[in-house]
Write a protein that holds these residues in place. Structure first.
Motif, short mmCIF file in Angstrom:
data_model
loop_
_atom_site.label_atom_id
_atom_site.label_comp_id
_atom_site.label_asym_id
_atom_site.label_seq_id
_atom_site.Cartn_x
_atom_site.Cartn_y
_atom_site.Cartn_z
N UNK A 1 0.93 -1.16 0.04
CA UNK A 1 0.04 -0.04 0.00
C UNK A 1 0.88 1.31 -0.18
N UNK A 2 2.02 1.14 -0.75
CA UNK A 2 2.90 2.37 -0.78
C UNK A 2 3.83 2.84 0.63
N UNK A 3 3.79 1.84 1.50
CA UNK A 3 4.42 1.94 2.76
C UNK A 3 5.66 0.93 2.70
N UNK A 4 6.89 1.39 3.09
CA UNK A 4 8.13 0.51 3.06
C UNK A 4 8.47 0.64 4.55
N UNK A 5 8.91 -0.51 4.89
CA UNK A 5 9.32 -0.84 6.34
C UNK A 5 10.63 -1.44 6.01
N UNK A 6 11.93 -0.88 6.59
CA UNK A 6 13.25 -1.39 6.47
C UNK A 6 14.09 -0.94 7.72
N UNK A 7 15.12 -1.35 8.10
CA UNK A 7 15.62 -2.70 7.36
C UNK A 7 14.90 -3.92 8.05
N UNK A 8 15.10 -5.07 7.32
CA UNK A 8 14.38 -6.39 7.78
C UNK A 8 15.37 -7.42 7.34
N UNK A 9 16.35 -7.90 8.09
CA UNK A 9 16.21 -7.87 9.40
C UNK A 9 16.93 -6.78 10.25
N UNK B 1 14.69 -2.85 23.31
CA UNK B 1 13.82 -3.52 24.34
C UNK B 1 13.14 -4.75 23.63
N UNK B 2 13.17 -5.03 22.36
CA UNK B 2 12.52 -6.13 21.68
C UNK B 2 13.66 -7.05 21.55
N UNK B 3 13.23 -8.24 22.08
CA UNK B 3 14.08 -9.49 22.04
C UNK B 3 14.16 -9.87 20.64
N UNK B 4 15.17 -10.80 20.45
CA UNK B 4 15.46 -11.36 19.07
C UNK B 4 14.24 -12.19 18.83
N UNK B 5 13.79 -12.18 17.60
CA UNK B 5 12.42 -12.76 17.04
C UNK B 5 11.82 -12.51 16.02
N UNK B 6 10.62 -12.90 15.72
CA UNK B 6 9.89 -12.35 14.68
C UNK B 6 8.81 -11.69 15.13
N UNK B 7 8.35 -10.48 14.56
CA UNK B 7 7.18 -9.76 15.05
C UNK B 7 6.35 -9.32 13.77
N UNK B 8 5.17 -8.90 14.15
CA UNK B 8 4.49 -8.21 13.30
C UNK B 8 4.33 -6.80 13.33
N UNK B 9 4.39 -6.02 12.48
CA UNK B 9 4.25 -4.51 12.41
C UNK B 9 3.03 -4.16 11.72
N UNK B 10 2.15 -3.64 12.59
CA UNK B 10 0.78 -3.12 12.08
C UNK B 10 0.68 -1.52 12.08
N UNK C 1 -4.78 -0.43 6.15
CA UNK C 1 -4.08 -1.06 7.32
C UNK C 1 -2.96 -1.93 6.62
N UNK C 2 -2.03 -1.79 7.08
CA UNK C 2 -0.86 -2.59 6.44
C UNK C 2 -0.18 -3.51 7.79
N UNK C 3 0.08 -4.81 7.67
CA UNK C 3 0.52 -5.45 8.56
C UNK C 3 1.73 -6.19 7.91
N UNK C 4 3.02 -6.40 8.37
CA UNK C 4 4.01 -6.98 7.65
C UNK C 4 4.96 -7.57 8.73
N UNK C 5 5.74 -8.71 8.47
CA UNK C 5 6.68 -9.53 9.44
C UNK C 5 7.91 -8.62 9.28
N UNK C 6 8.68 -8.59 10.56
CA UNK C 6 10.13 -8.15 10.76
C UNK C 6 10.95 -9.19 11.71
N UNK C 7 12.14 -9.45 11.36
CA UNK C 7 12.77 -10.18 12.03
C UNK C 7 13.96 -9.39 12.99
N UNK C 8 14.12 -9.72 14.14
CA UNK C 8 15.10 -8.98 14.91
C UNK C 8 15.89 -10.22 15.40
#
Length: 82
Positions: free
Chosen positions: A4-12, A59-68, A75-82
């Motif tokens: 939807x024209x929204x970029x989320x980076x970096x990932x991971x 404060x985020x532990x290592x893992x996989x998260x949903x970003x809404x 409404x856009x929801x994506x996965x990110x990895x930390x």
């Protein structure tokens, strides 16, 4: 990641890095919510109609998260990895 024209980076995301959120089509972003895989909200913030934001991942532990991301009419929801 782009939706939807929204970029989320970096990932991971490495320790200490900021999560960048950019709206390429001027979508006004209202809220950002980060949830773990269990659906528990671990971070939530108001973006106050901005098109670009930097979000601390401290404060985020290592893992996989949903970003809404809620924006005007989107409404856009994506996965990110930390």
């Amino acid at each position: 990641m782009t939706a939807a024209g929204i970029s989320i980076f970096p990932n991971s995301i490495r320790s200490g890095e900021m999560l960048n959120v950019v709206s390429s089509n001027s979508v006004e972003l209202e809220t950002l919510t980060i949830m773990n895989l269990n659906g528990t909200v671990v971070k939530s913030m108001s973006l106050n109609g901005t098109a670009n934001a930097q979000v601390s991942t401290a404060g985020l532990s290592t893992g996989i998260y949903f970003v809404s991301l809620n924006g005007d009419k989107s409404l856009t929801t994506k996965l990110i990895v930390k």
